[in-house]
Design an enzyme around this catalytic site. Structure first.
Site: not given
Ligand code: GLA
Length: 380
Positions: A135, A178
């Site tokens: 995403s 991310d």
């Molecule tokens: C998902 C979320 C991130 C982070 C991770 C856990 O990937 O998108 O922002 O919180 O989980 O570290």
């Protein structure tokens, strides 16, 4: 081995404009590319103003765009029949995957960028739903392509637009790890991110120079619909910080004063932030066994204190360790998705067979594998 190879950029540079021409009858003005990620360590710390250390995968999503004079936005994908056409992009007005695209356009406009109507065609090559941030890759690929159309958007603003799209347009309450790594990553480096307003630091990550490989095991299971478990953990962290009277768990002390359940959540966050610091120091002196040990400790903390692992992730981690990994852990939000294992390169095949056998023995679907070579962030 069930190995998911990254797409060849030069092949996409030929195929996507052709597909765009077929879909929309014109050539794209820009093609954006943004990668998925694995997080080395620092899990569930981003929304606690903590530290994390992700790297970008060579697996990326591509978005081709062309401006339209009539203000209409159209979004289509090479992978999906579902698409979007319309002018109303505000949160709640668009459903399904196109909300990631329209959410970025909406967020950039909210931030003051004059984004025109556009045709968008997406080619997503990050495995979907595997916890590898397909995403964020989509959001950032769209943002970087649109930046071309509007004459430039600073990388911070691209990250912010991706996060707003995810949180507000799609409604997933994720942190910012991310999108940050998808935009700022460099080949050969992991990105140390300090979510307490601190710096972003490029940390050399070249295990191949020591004959080590970072193997990603995709369990191909997902146990939580619509991130219910993720939101619950986030709420626990907010409650724990409030109870301790601190703005975030980054500043938490004396977590033993908390009620048992919140205490375990906070203990994970606090100890995990410490492990990111230790892992960064270990990397600076090429102490790979220590990096591995910290991975495995992180997994135990996520499994026992934060309770976001699952049977498939635990089995993948244990099997990789049994096969000689220096360390292994779940990566990403948890409740399924992927694990990473740091392995001597000559043991990668053995590890894969050991994990496959452990899954087969339990009647589980065969996992998939990726090789996590630290790759570049978003670009056109
Ligand atoms: C998902 C979320 C991130 C982070 C991770 C856990 O990937 O998108 O922002 O919180 O989980 O570290």
């Amino acid at each position: 081995m069930n190995l998911v190879e990254p797409a060849d950029d030069s092949q996409i540079a030929r195929s996507l404009p052709t597909a765009f021409l077929e879909a929309y009858g014109a050539k794209p003005a820009f093609v954006g590319r943004a990668p998925g990620r694995v997080n080395l360590i620092g899990e569930h710390t981003d929304y606690n103003a903590g530290l994390c250390l992700p790297l970008a995968l060579p697996h990326a999503t591509y978005a081709a765009v062309a401006p339209r004079a009539d203000g209409v936005v159209r979004a289509r994908s090479v992978q999906s029949e579902e698409g979007f056409e319309g002018r109303e992009l505000a949160p709640g007005r668009v459903a399904g995957w196109p909300a990631y695209v329209t959410g970025v356009i909406w967020a950039l406009r909210e931030a003051g960028y004059d984004v025109p109507g556009v045709d968008v065609l997406v080619d997503g090559r990050v495995p979907l739903g595997a916890g590898l941030s397909s995403s964020a890759a989509l959001e950032c690929a769209v943002a970087v392509a649109l930046a071309g159309l509007v004459g430039g958007v600073p990388p911070e603003a691209m990250v912010a637009a991706g996060i707003r799209a995810e949180n507000e347009a799609v409604g997933a309450p994720t942190g910012g790890m991310d999108q940050t790594v998808s935009v700022f990553a460099r080949a050969g480096y992991a990105l140390l991110i300090d979510f307490d307003g601190g710096p972003r630091t490029q940390v050399p990550w070249r295990p191949e120079e020591t004959d080590l490989t970072l193997l990603v095991v995709d369990t191909r299971v997902s146990h939580q619909l619509a991130d219910g478990g993720y939101a619950a953990r986030r709420a626990d962290c907010v409650a724990a910080a409030a109870e301790l009277g601190v703005p975030s768990l980054r500043h938490a002390k004396h977590v033993e004063r908390l009620p048992y359940n919140l205490q375990r959540r906070a203990r994970h966050v606090v100890s995990e932030i410490g492990r990111v610091e230790l892992a960064t120091s270990a990397l600076a002196v090429d102490d790979w066994p220590e990096v591995g040990r910290l991975f495995t400790e992180s997994h135990a903390s996520l499994r026992d204190d934060f309770e976001v692992s699952c049977a498939e992730l635990d089995v993948a981690v244990d099997a990789a360790l049994a096969a000689g990994a220096l360390g292994a852990r779940m990566t990403g939000g948890g409740f399924g998705g992927c694990a990473i294992a740091l392995l001597p390169t000559d043991l990668v095949d053995t590890a894969r067979k050991t994990v496959d056998a452990a899954f087969a023995e339990r009647g589980w679907r065969e996992p998939a594998y990726l090789l996590a070579v630290a790759s570049a962030g978003a670009g056109v």
